[in-house]
Design a protein around this motif. Structure first.
Motif, PDB file in Angstrom:
ATOM      1  N   ARG A 209       0.860  -1.179   0.000  1.00 16.29           N
ATOM      2  CA  ARG A 209       0.000   0.000   0.000  1.00 16.29           C
ATOM      3  C   ARG A 209       0.894   1.226   0.000  1.00 16.29           C
ATOM      4  O   ARG A 209       2.098   1.131   0.272  1.00 16.29           O
ATOM      5  CB  ARG A 209      -0.907   0.030   1.220  1.00 16.29           C
ATOM      6  CG  ARG A 209      -0.185   0.167   2.546  1.00 16.29           C
ATOM      7  CD  ARG A 209      -1.167   0.220   3.715  1.00 16.29           C
ATOM      8  NE  ARG A 209      -0.526  -0.255   4.929  1.00 16.29           N
ATOM      9  CZ  ARG A 209      -1.167  -0.454   6.072  1.00 16.29           C
ATOM     10  NH1 ARG A 209      -2.455  -0.245   6.161  1.00 16.29           N
ATOM     11  NH2 ARG A 209      -0.537  -0.888   7.138  1.00 16.29           N
ATOM     12  N   TRP A 211       0.754   5.722   0.864  1.00 18.62           N
ATOM     13  CA  TRP A 211       0.010   6.916   1.255  1.00 18.62           C
ATOM     14  C   TRP A 211       0.557   8.078   0.430  1.00 18.62           C
ATOM     15  O   TRP A 211       1.785   8.292   0.415  1.00 18.62           O
ATOM     16  CB  TRP A 211       0.205   7.220   2.739  1.00 18.62           C
ATOM     17  CG  TRP A 211      -0.468   6.254   3.669  1.00 18.62           C
ATOM     18  CD1 TRP A 211      -1.744   6.340   4.154  1.00 18.62           C
ATOM     19  CD2 TRP A 211       0.091   5.094   4.285  1.00 18.62           C
ATOM     20  NE1 TRP A 211      -2.008   5.297   5.015  1.00 18.62           N
ATOM     21  CE2 TRP A 211      -0.903   4.521   5.116  1.00 18.62           C
ATOM     22  CE3 TRP A 211       1.347   4.465   4.210  1.00 18.62           C
ATOM     23  CZ2 TRP A 211      -0.683   3.359   5.865  1.00 18.62           C
ATOM     24  CZ3 TRP A 211       1.565   3.315   4.944  1.00 18.62           C
ATOM     25  CH2 TRP A 211       0.550   2.772   5.764  1.00 18.62           C
ATOM     26  N   TYR A 212      -0.311   8.795  -0.236  1.00 19.29           N
ATOM     27  CA  TYR A 212       0.114   9.976  -0.990  1.00 19.29           C
ATOM     28  C   TYR A 212      -0.070  11.192  -0.073  1.00 19.29           C
ATOM     29  O   TYR A 212      -1.107  11.329   0.604  1.00 19.29           O
ATOM     30  CB  TYR A 212      -0.734  10.091  -2.266  1.00 19.29           C
ATOM     31  CG  TYR A 212      -0.645  11.437  -2.928  1.00 19.29           C
ATOM     32  CD1 TYR A 212       0.592  11.957  -3.321  1.00 19.29           C
ATOM     33  CD2 TYR A 212      -1.786  12.209  -3.157  1.00 19.29           C
ATOM     34  CE1 TYR A 212       0.675  13.210  -3.919  1.00 19.29           C
ATOM     35  CE2 TYR A 212      -1.710  13.455  -3.763  1.00 19.29           C
ATOM     36  CZ  TYR A 212      -0.469  13.950  -4.130  1.00 19.29           C
ATOM     37  OH  TYR A 212      -0.389  15.184  -4.703  1.00 19.29           O
ATOM     38  N   GLU A 307     -13.907   6.442   1.401  1.00 21.41           N
ATOM     39  CA  GLU A 307     -13.025   5.482   0.719  1.00 21.41           C
ATOM     40  C   GLU A 307     -13.797   4.790  -0.395  1.00 21.41           C
ATOM     41  O   GLU A 307     -14.937   4.355  -0.182  1.00 21.41           O
ATOM     42  CB  GLU A 307     -12.490   4.460   1.732  1.00 21.41           C
ATOM     43  CG  GLU A 307     -11.398   3.596   1.147  1.00 21.41           C
ATOM     44  CD  GLU A 307     -10.832   2.568   2.123  1.00 21.41           C
ATOM     45  OE1 GLU A 307     -11.560   2.150   3.052  1.00 21.41           O
ATOM     46  OE2 GLU A 307      -9.683   2.149   1.929  1.00 21.41           O
ATOM     47  N   THR A 315      -5.853   3.218 -11.122  1.00 23.64           N
ATOM     48  CA  THR A 315      -5.090   3.831 -10.018  1.00 23.64           C
ATOM     49  C   THR A 315      -4.285   5.055 -10.472  1.00 23.64           C
ATOM     50  O   THR A 315      -4.395   6.128  -9.856  1.00 23.64           O
ATOM     51  CB  THR A 315      -4.139   2.791  -9.369  1.00 23.64           C
ATOM     52  OG1 THR A 315      -4.877   1.609  -9.095  1.00 23.64           O
ATOM     53  CG2 THR A 315      -3.524   3.331  -8.096  1.00 23.64           C
ATOM     54  N   LEU A 319      -4.815   8.921  -9.020  1.00 22.96           N
ATOM     55  CA  LEU A 319      -3.799   9.622  -8.218  1.00 22.96           C
ATOM     56  C   LEU A 319      -3.329  10.900  -8.907  1.00 22.96           C
ATOM     57  O   LEU A 319      -3.111  11.926  -8.256  1.00 22.96           O
ATOM     58  CB  LEU A 319      -2.625   8.684  -7.945  1.00 22.96           C
ATOM     59  CG  LEU A 319      -2.684   7.903  -6.622  1.00 22.96           C
ATOM     60  CD1 LEU A 319      -2.632   8.856  -5.416  1.00 22.96           C
ATOM     61  CD2 LEU A 319      -3.906   7.032  -6.474  1.00 22.96           C
ATOM     62  N   ILE A 337      -3.467  10.445   1.849  1.00 21.19           N
ATOM     63  CA  ILE A 337      -4.480   9.720   1.062  1.00 21.19           C
ATOM     64  C   ILE A 337      -3.984   8.278   0.980  1.00 21.19           C
ATOM     65  O   ILE A 337      -2.875   8.029   0.506  1.00 21.19           O
ATOM     66  CB  ILE A 337      -4.612  10.364  -0.330  1.00 21.19           C
ATOM     67  CG1 ILE A 337      -5.235  11.758  -0.178  1.00 21.19           C
ATOM     68  CG2 ILE A 337      -5.422   9.476  -1.264  1.00 21.19           C
ATOM     69  CD1 ILE A 337      -5.269  12.573  -1.449  1.00 21.19           C
ATOM     70  N   VAL A 339      -3.819   4.391  -0.182  1.00 17.70           N
ATOM     71  CA  VAL A 339      -4.092   3.615  -1.394  1.00 17.70           C
ATOM     72  C   VAL A 339      -3.786   2.142  -1.119  1.00 17.70           C
ATOM     73  O   VAL A 339      -2.643   1.791  -0.779  1.00 17.70           O
ATOM     74  CB  VAL A 339      -3.219   4.136  -2.565  1.00 17.70           C
ATOM     75  CG1 VAL A 339      -3.557   3.401  -3.856  1.00 17.70           C
ATOM     76  CG2 VAL A 339      -3.414   5.637  -2.747  1.00 17.70           C
ATOM     77  N   CYS A 358      -8.446  -1.126  -6.467  1.00 12.13           N
ATOM     78  CA  CYS A 358      -7.624  -0.209  -5.687  1.00 12.13           C
ATOM     79  C   CYS A 358      -8.591   0.585  -4.821  1.00 12.13           C
ATOM     80  O   CYS A 358      -9.553   1.164  -5.339  1.00 12.13           O
ATOM     81  CB  CYS A 358      -6.876   0.719  -6.646  1.00 12.13           C
ATOM     82  SG  CYS A 358      -6.279   2.213  -5.863  1.00 12.13           S
ATOM     83  N   ILE A 360      -9.099   3.814  -2.523  1.00 10.58           N
ATOM     84  CA  ILE A 360      -8.470   5.095  -2.196  1.00 10.58           C
ATOM     85  C   ILE A 360      -9.278   5.751  -1.079  1.00 10.58           C
ATOM     86  O   ILE A 360     -10.492   5.911  -1.201  1.00 10.58           O
ATOM     87  CB  ILE A 360      -8.423   6.023  -3.422  1.00 10.58           C
ATOM     88  CG1 ILE A 360      -7.665   5.328  -4.555  1.00 10.58           C
ATOM     89  CG2 ILE A 360      -7.753   7.350  -3.066  1.00 10.58           C
ATOM     90  CD1 ILE A 360      -7.461   6.164  -5.785  1.00 10.58           C
TER      91      ILE A 360
END
Ligand SMILES: Cc1cc2nc3c(=O)[nH]c(=O)nc-3n(C[C@H](O)[C@H](O)[C@H](O)COP(=O)(O)OP(=O)(O)OC[C@H]3O[C@@H](n4cnc5c(N)ncnc54)[C@H](O)[C@@H]3O)c2cc1C
Length: 449
Positions: A209, A211-212, A307, A315, A319, A337, A339, A358, A360
């Motif tokens: 996974r 995280w953005y 989510e 994906t 993003l 965020i 993912v 995916c 998010i």
């Protein structure tokens, strides 16, 4: 009167009746009682869900007295539990037999029935949501009494696994499990563009996974490899005494104070995100330990969360769109965020029905109890997810009603037919099911929404 309050403290109810059955027969009598009184009833697990899904001002049936592990079948690698057992209790019972749940989400306080009803998931594109592990289920229905359904036998089995609390009260569940394993976890920062380019390879690892971090333009990757159990737990680069000041004091309380301030000065948020990501997400780290403990993490802050599950192929588009949103800065975007990746499921109302997904997840914190306006952000996110063919997590924030959702689920109408059979008078009903699933077409009981 007993009050039920969600974990983020934003949703609560004080029902006039609370039933606490100790077995399926009692649960059946409670359902009959609620139906005779014309009451609306919701089953609750740990009442954690951050939306209206489990609310009822009328009657609630709580399964906390039905939390026993009934049997662990070591040979068949299966566990049978009462529906009120928590994921933590299940992991502990399995560990004693050298077994484990194959995958878990961020916490283990959910009761198994609550986790299944909403298709709660972890990460790993080879692993389904928890509902995908169910082999048998005992369900007490208003229309047909006590039913025992098995994967190998019953046509309706795939309907009742993910039911959003709308078909009856689950009292017992048998799950497929696996041999115990440890997770070897590697974490570190990388530019979002690199993460997206490497995604097809990253998905080959067991559990992946990222995280953005909006405005900081980096992603934090988390890769978990399954290894033999029993190795020495280790943790490098985080939660050492030396990092206590950084992680807990600044990273938690300092961060929360800054978020509180950003409610009045939203322009501060990009700077706050960049500061927090330098503090918490700049040094790679590794750790190893028992699988359930490594899957779970500290969810320290209270938050709103939305989510959605989109097809895996979408994906990068998703993003990049979120990155453009952050660049344009139309509204504050809290970090991170999340993912995650989940295998397809056959349960009719599972967001991963028929396709690998995916997930998010976006969040909006509630620093020191202060609610920060986030509607514009969440609505734009929802629009994007719908454009990409997304389906919402049932237990989180979304606006879409049944008029939209019915087109997203191929077996929607079949589910509704079953709902009418299992609950013809709409006992398992609240304002959430009315919006999300629509009314039951039979003669409605009094609606105390
Ligand atoms: C901090 C936090 C972290 C989370 N992390 C994740 C994650 O990593 N992955 C993920 O997918 N989700 C995650 N969630 C969402 C969570 O898994 C769901 O909200 C889950 O449903 C909560 O379980 P619960 O036992 O509290 O159920 P509740 O919130 O009490 O109920 C949820 C639904 O289940 C139904 N239900 C409960 N028990 C029964 C029963 N016996 N019979 C019939 N219906 C029943 C209720 O009617 C309701 O529809 C998280 C939530 C929080 C608050």
């Amino acid at each position: 009167l007993e009050k039920f309050i969600s974990r983020n403290r934003q949703y609560s109810c004080q029902p006039t009746t609370v039933y606490r059955p100790e077995d399926a027969r009692q649960a059946e009598r409670h359902l009959q009682d609620a139906a005779q009184r014309g009451a609306n009833l919701r089953a609750v697990g740990s009442f954690l869900s951050p939306n209206q899904i489990a609310l009822s001002q009328d009657a609630v049936i709580a399964l906390d007295r039905m939390d026993k592990v009934i049997r662990v079948d070591r040979m068949a690698r299966q566990i049978t539990v009462q529906a009120g057992a928590t994921l933590r209790q299940i992991s502990e019972a399995l560990d004693r037999q050298g077994l484990a749940l194959p995958v878990l989400g961020s916490i283990s306080e959910q009761r198994i029935a609550g986790a299944i009803a909403t298709a709660t998931h972890g990460t790993g594109v080879a692993y389904p949501p928890l509902s995908g592990l169910v082999r048998e289920i005992e369900l007490v229905t208003p229309g047909h009494g006590i039913l025992r359904l098995a994967a190998t036998r019953d046509r309706d089995f795939d309907a009742v696994r993910v039911h959003v609390g709308s078909l009856g009260v689950v009292t017992e569940v048998t799950l497929d499990v696996c041999e115990a394993f440890d997770l070897d976890v590697t974490e570190g920062p990388a530019p979002l563009a690199d993460v997206l380019e490497r995604l097809p390879q990253s998905l080959h690892t067991d559990h992946y996974r990222f995280w953005y971090i909006p405005y900081a333009d980096i992603a934090w990757e988390w890769t978990g490899r399954r290894v033999e159990p029993g190795g020495r737990p280790r943790s490098q680069g985080h939660m050492s005494p030396a990092s206590f000041w950084r992680d807990r004091v600044l990273g938690h309380y300092g961060f929360e104070a800054l978020l509180y301030l950003s409610a009045s000065f939203p322009n501060l948020l990009p700077k706050i995100n960049r500061w927090h990501s330098r503090l918490q997400f700049s040094c790679p780290r590794t750790s190893r330990g028992r699988s359930d403990q490594m899957f779970n993490m500290d969810c320290l802050h209270r938050e709103f969360v939305s989510e959605w599950a989109i097809p895996v192929d979408a994906t990068p588009t998703a993003l990049k769109s979120l990155q453009s949103m952050a660049d344009a800065q139309p509204y504050p975007m809290h970090l991170p965020i999340e993912v995650r990746f989940v295998r397809r499921d056959d349960a009719w109302l599972s967001p991963t029905y028929g396709r690998d997904c995916c997930y998010i997840g976006i969040i909006n914190y509630i620093p020191y109890g202060r609610v920060i306006s986030h509607d514009a952000y969440f609505h734009a996110f929802e629009d994007l997810m719908l454009q990409l063919g997304g389906r919402p997590h049932w237990a989180k924030s979304f606006r879409a009603g049944h008029e939209i959702l019915r087109d997203l689920y191929p077996k929607w109408d079949d589910f509704q037919k079953l709902r009418e059979t299992f609950d013809p008078r709409g006992v398992m009903y609240n304002s959430y099911t009315e919006r999300v699933l629509g009314p039951v077409s039979g003669e409605p009981v009094q609606r105390a929404l």
